[in-house]
Design an enzyme around this catalytic site. Structure first.
Site, PDB file in Angstrom:
ATOM      1  CG  HIS A 112      -1.983  -1.079   1.160  1.00  0.00           C
ATOM      2  ND1 HIS A 112      -2.843  -1.243   0.091  1.00  0.00           N
ATOM      3  CD2 HIS A 112      -2.283  -2.078   2.027  1.00  0.00           C
ATOM      4  CE1 HIS A 112      -3.633  -2.295   0.311  1.00  0.00           C
ATOM      5  NE2 HIS A 112      -3.303  -2.826   1.476  1.00  0.00           N
ATOM      6  CG  ASP A 151      -2.851  -8.389   0.250  1.00  0.00           C
ATOM      7  OD1 ASP A 151      -2.060  -8.753   1.142  1.00  0.00           O
ATOM      8  OD2 ASP A 151      -3.889  -7.742   0.478  1.00  0.00           O
ATOM      9  CG  HIS A 153      -6.532  -5.396   1.650  1.00  0.00           C
ATOM     10  ND1 HIS A 153      -5.971  -6.382   2.428  1.00  0.00           N
ATOM     11  CD2 HIS A 153      -7.626  -4.953   2.303  1.00  0.00           C
ATOM     12  CE1 HIS A 153      -6.695  -6.521   3.536  1.00  0.00           C
ATOM     13  NE2 HIS A 153      -7.716  -5.668   3.475  1.00  0.00           N
ATOM     14  CG  ASP A 240      -5.031 -10.122   2.804  1.00  0.00           C
ATOM     15  OD1 ASP A 240      -4.721 -10.585   1.688  1.00  0.00           O
ATOM     16  OD2 ASP A 240      -4.768  -8.957   3.158  1.00  0.00           O
TER      17      ASP A 240
END
Ligand SMILES: [Zn+2]
Ligand SMILES: [Zn+2]
Lengths: 436, 554
Positions: A112, A151, A153, A240
């Site tokens: 991120h 991931d 996200h 995740d």
């Protein structure tokens, strides 16, 4: 003694003494049970699996990749330098021929983190994969590199860093941004005017299961990778998407992760998120290690695995099938950016970025030269709740003469003004990274 | 009085000593076909002029178990394993009777699936049919929950002469190492038991009533009664005996390199701040890693009898050995022949050495003196190179905390201690090659037996507590109890020390030197709130000597 199918490197750095906060998902305990599982399986004894100690990323390694405001030291701690250094060590192990593939099982994560860094967002300060890739491009003859971010996200940081770079293909598979942090990663996000179609987003609906993920790999990721022809493939291996993850809503399994890795066959995988630290990580990490070492992972399974309980709904399957057409079109035939000016002109973009972990607000005005010969000189003005107006200028890898001259011109002009608290120049042609 | 006996592959050494020094020593060629007679002869000889009833302690180092494995004199073992998901257990199949029973325990020690009772019964009755009498029961994560290993053990009661339960072999994780260790333990059990019986009988016959201990590869000892349940711990104790010898003869307080230059090999060990380094995991034999702890030790093929060759004008030494040196009747020149030419030794027939070295020198276009010097230089260079690699591996070993990454202590040897025939002769070359001072202890000829005699009892445990599930376990002591909700790492350290000291006392050993090696306490979180602590304490009595021998250094 049990043997690996191919030599595989493992950079294991669990940072057992580092946490964002005591009960934060990114805490000391996160890789403890993964270590237990890997040790009990005897992974560190497998002939052909070699454990490496991470490097420490240098300030230059970070300044080559990021604009850190006001400087590198203010936005990083030792943990970040070790984590990024872990990714670099993994890449070195592969590129120096010590191993065929390597897995940087390190924390804290990084995907991120964007080009400009004012603090921590989404548990990340600096982008481990990008720092590794820029290290590779500086030290090894590798030009075209692909990142597949799996991931849950959206890898918005990595996307931001490579938005304008036609030599770096960034593919992110994630839970649809309308239902999860950070909210971006829509299928229409395709890259800047100089790199259209080199950013590919595959947003999957909540409750996508193994079938959906592997369909996306087989029908979207692999054909695109094959066409792009990267000289090096990186997997941002967030975990995740697992059905037991506490902060997401997907239904992916440990064996699914192993199969996914086996199909992408990354040169290097780098751990990202994944917060089901007891129920998922020990098994997902084991699966990835076995897949990367060319070993049998068919006996890897979570203790509570129940295929029926996580089978995906029919409408999810249908949705993903329809998505494939759009995604392939985006890569093979990207619609032109209607707003883009002619070559030689600057394209401007305004952005507002929120750093959720640190509660920082940032506003940016970025400008990139539309260029048919290189990634285009890039300049970004950035102001945030913690830093006054700052400026970052990048002369990209392989910059054409025009972009090179223009970059120095912008830099020199900015220096003579009294407008910026900090000015940073990334000059990839001269390998010069300065801050003033 | 302390008696130490080291029955090695080539020589059997024995020494009797007390606080005042060495009383008598003995060296003879080992009768490999009858280790017991070699040992008995050594004991009888070295104690013939003293009152045998006054010997307080005997430490024995024997290659019995090592030989049994190397020569494949192993008893057939019925192995029963069970494992949850992961690498398939069939990959760890060993011996001819490897049974896999469904069952599963996770990394927290939670039972995920009970043992398949029917398949367990079948495996047991199959073993009865095959007339197997020794067994090994091993389950994945049994050091977190030994329940299923105990269950397998119970199902064999009345059938087995001996059962190894994996969790009693080591507190550490690694299912494959646990399988290999347990297998070898059971496979050498009977031959070892017979040996121990005979030794006890023979000592009794000599009127020796001393405590008897067996040397281990980690440089410590175990009382003979305990060794009967963990005979595998007696393997590969030879190098440890020599290293302990150096510790008892020299005052070592800094980072050091220890060299034992023998006939065919040079053994290299590294000391950090005066203590020998122990392998992080355990040693491997027959290519299989085990949980048997050992002193860190590396061996290269450079010794007095190593063959000298010349190729492309370059002189090399070892790793081959082709019979004895020419000085003592061999037909190809060895390192000691070169040393006879340089004048650093005068061993056997120096003229024969010269003849051999001249031939080599001619082939390399050198003088005999030049070739001999080049051979010594090469040998020392190889030792330097290997020691350097060993240090690099130690200093580059992965670490798992930021603190260790930043503050990690690098080992920088400040002195070399050398034992063995060529030790004195190589002193200057070693000092030059390593750039640090060299010490050669006196009495190094029986340093191994002295080391054996003075070794103390060692043991290591790990206490594991989970305050959310309320479990406290010390696997290799067989302790499992309730962990109180407010259990702390400080309390755990205190408990671990007491468990270890108590255990060693109960074995008749000394409980001094108990140390906590590693201790961690992780906050466990469920959702976003704390849910107890995961506490782990590793505790050991590290290897060392019960006393120092004085005046051993020159
Ligand atoms: Zn994530
Ligand atoms: Zn350009």
């Amino acid at each position: 003694m049990i043997k690996a199918g191919n030599r595989m490197g493992l950079v294991f750095f669990p940072a057992f003494d580092w946490a964002i906060e005591p009960t934060h998902p990114e805490r000391e305990e996160r890789l403890l049970y993964t270590q237990d599982q890997l040790r009990e399986e005897g992974i560190f004894d497998v002939e052909g699996i070699i454990e490496f100690k991470p490097d420490m990323a240098s300030e230059e390694d970070i300044m080559r990749t990021h604009f850190c405001f006001p400087d590198v030291k203010s936005v990083t701690t030792e943990s970040h330098l070790i984590s990024a250094g872990g990714a670099i060590r993994a890449a070195r192990a592969v590129l120096d021929g010590e191993v065929v593939r390597a897995f940087a099982l390190v924390r804290p994560p990084g995907h991120h983190s964007m080009k400009c860094v004012h603090g921590n967002r989404g548990f990340c300060n600096i982008n481990n994969e990008a720092i590794m890739i820029e290290y590779i491009r500086e030290h090894y003859p590798r030009k075209k590199i692909a990142i597949v971010d799996t991931d849950c996200h959206h890898g918005d940081g990595t996307q931001d860093i490579y938005w304008h770079d036609p030599d770096i293909l960034f593919i992110s598979i994630h839970q649809d941004g309308r239902t999860l942090y950070p909210g971006s990663g829509h299928v229409t996000e395709l890259g800047g005017p100089n790199a259209r179609g080199k950013t590919i987003n595959i947003p999957l609906p909540p409750e996508t299961s193994d079938d959906g993920f592997l369909y996306a790999i087989d029908k979207m990721v692999l054909p695109i990778l094959e066409h792009f022809g990267p000289e090096f493939v990186v997997n941002s291996a967030g975990q995740d998407n697992h059905y037991s993850d506490p902060i997401t809503n997907m239904n992916f399994s440990a064996r699914g992760y192993a199969i996914l890795n086996d199909r992408i066959k990354p040169d290097v995988a780098v751990l990202e998120g994944g917060y089901s630290i007891q129920g998922a990580l020990p098994y997902v990490n084991l699966g990835i290690v076995l897949a990367m070492a060319g070993m049998d992972y068919s006996y890897v399974m979570e203790p509570d695995f129940d295929a029926d309980a996580i089978r995906q709904e029919k409408d999810v399957t249908e949705y993903i099938k329809r998505l494939a057409d759009t995604v392939l079109q985006n890569y093979f035939n990207p619609p032109p950016d209607g707003q883009a000016p002619d070559p030689g002109e600057f394209m401007m973009r305004k952005k507002r970025i929120y750093y959720d972990t640190d509660g920082i607000q940032e506003s940016q005005l970025e400008a990139v030269m539309v260029c048919e010969r290189c990634a285009g000189v890039y300049a970004v003005q950035s102001v945030s709740s913690v830093n006054e107006l700052s400026y970052g200028i990048e002369i990209p890898v392989g910059a054409c003469d025009t972009c090179y001259d223009e970059g120095l011109k912008i830099y020199n002009a900015a220096r003579s003004e009294n407008k910026f608290a900090t000015i940073q120049l990334i000059n990839r042609r001269d390998r010069s990274y300065v801050r003033m | 009085m302390y008696l130490g006996v080291d029955v090695g592959g080539t020589h059997t050494d024995a020494v009797l000593l007390d606080e005042k020094g060495v009383i008598s020593s003995y060296k003879a060629v080992t009768d490999r076909g009858n280790l017991l007679s070699s040992m008995s002869a050594a004991i009888e000889e070295v104690t013939k002029n003293v009152k045998r009833s006054e010997i307080g302690n005997i430490n024995l180092s024997t290659t019995l178990s090592t030989n049994a494995i190397v020569e494949n004199k192993l008893e057939e073992v019925g192995i029963i394993v069970s494992s949850g998901p992961g690498i398939h257990p069939k990959n760890y199949s060993i011996g001819s009777h490897f049974n896999i029973i469904p069952g599963s325990i996770d990394h927290r020690g939670k039972i995920i699936a009970g043992l398949d009772e029917k398949l367990l019964r079948d495996a047991v009755s199959g073993s009865v049919q095959k007339k197997l009498r020794v067994f090994a029961a091993v389950t994945k994560f049994s050091t977190r929950n030994p329940g299923q290993e105990n269950e397998i053990g119970d199902s064999l009661s009345g059938i087995a002469d001996f059962i190894t339960l994996g969790h009693r072999m080591s507190p550490r994780l690694s299912f494959p190492r646990r399988i290999a260790t347990s297998y070898y333990n059971s496979a050498v059990w009977r031959i070892y038991r017979d040996f121990a019986d005979s030794i006890e009988k023979s000592l009794k016959g000599l009127g020796i009533g001393a405590r008897i201990n067996i040397l281990k590869a980690d440089g410590g000892t175990m009382p003979i009664a305990l060794s009967r349940t963990i005979p595998v711990e007696s393997i590969l104790s030879g190098p440890a005996a020599s290293i302990l010898g150096i510790i008892s003869l020299c005052d070592i307080s800094e980072d050091s390199i220890i060299l034992d230059i023998g006939g065919t090999t040079t053994d290299i060990a590294i000391f950090a701040s005066g203590s020998p380094l122990i392998e992080r995991d355990g040693i491997a034999f027959a290519g299989l890693p085990t949980h048997v702890r050992a002193l860190k030790n590396s061996s290269i093929g450079i010794g007095g009898d190593s063959l000298i060759t010349a190729a492309d004008g370059k002189i090399t030494v070892g790793p081959e050995r082709r019979g004895p040196a020419m000085a003592v009747g061999g037909d190809r020149p060895a390192l000691v022949d070169a040393m006879n030419i340089t004048g650093s030794s005068a061993y056997g027939n120096v003229e024969r050495s010269r003849a051999g070295i001249e031939k080599i020198a001619e082939a390399a276009g050198l003088t005999a003196e030049g070739a001999a010097a080049a051979a010594e230089e090469y040998a020392v260079g190889r030792i330097r190179e290997e020691a350097g690699q060993m240090l690099r591996r130690i200093n580059e070993k992965p670490v798992y905390t930021i603190h260790e990454m930043i503050e990690g202590i690098e080992i920088k040897p400040a002195r070399i201690f050398v034992m063995g025939g060529p030790a004195e002769a190589f002193r200057d070359r070693l000092a030059a090659a390593f750039g640090i001072p060299v010490t050669v202890p006196e009495n190094y000829g029986v340093a191994n037996a002295i080391g054996a005699a003075l070794a103390k009892t060692t043991f290591d445990i790990e206490l594991f507590a989970d305050t959310s599930s309320g479990v406290l376990i010390v696997p290799n002591l067989g302790i499992k109890k309730q962990a109180p909700g407010d259990y702390t790492v400080e309390k755990a350290e205190e408990d671990a020390r007491n468990y270890l000291a108590g255990h060693v006392r109960s074995l008749g050993g000394e409980d001094s030197g108990v140390e906590v090696v590693e201790s961690t306490s992780f906050r466990m979180v469920q959702g976003f709130s704390s849910a107890g602590r995961d506490i782990r304490v590793k505790c050991q009595i590290k290897p060392g000597v019960v006393m120092k021998m004085h005046g051993g250094v020159k």
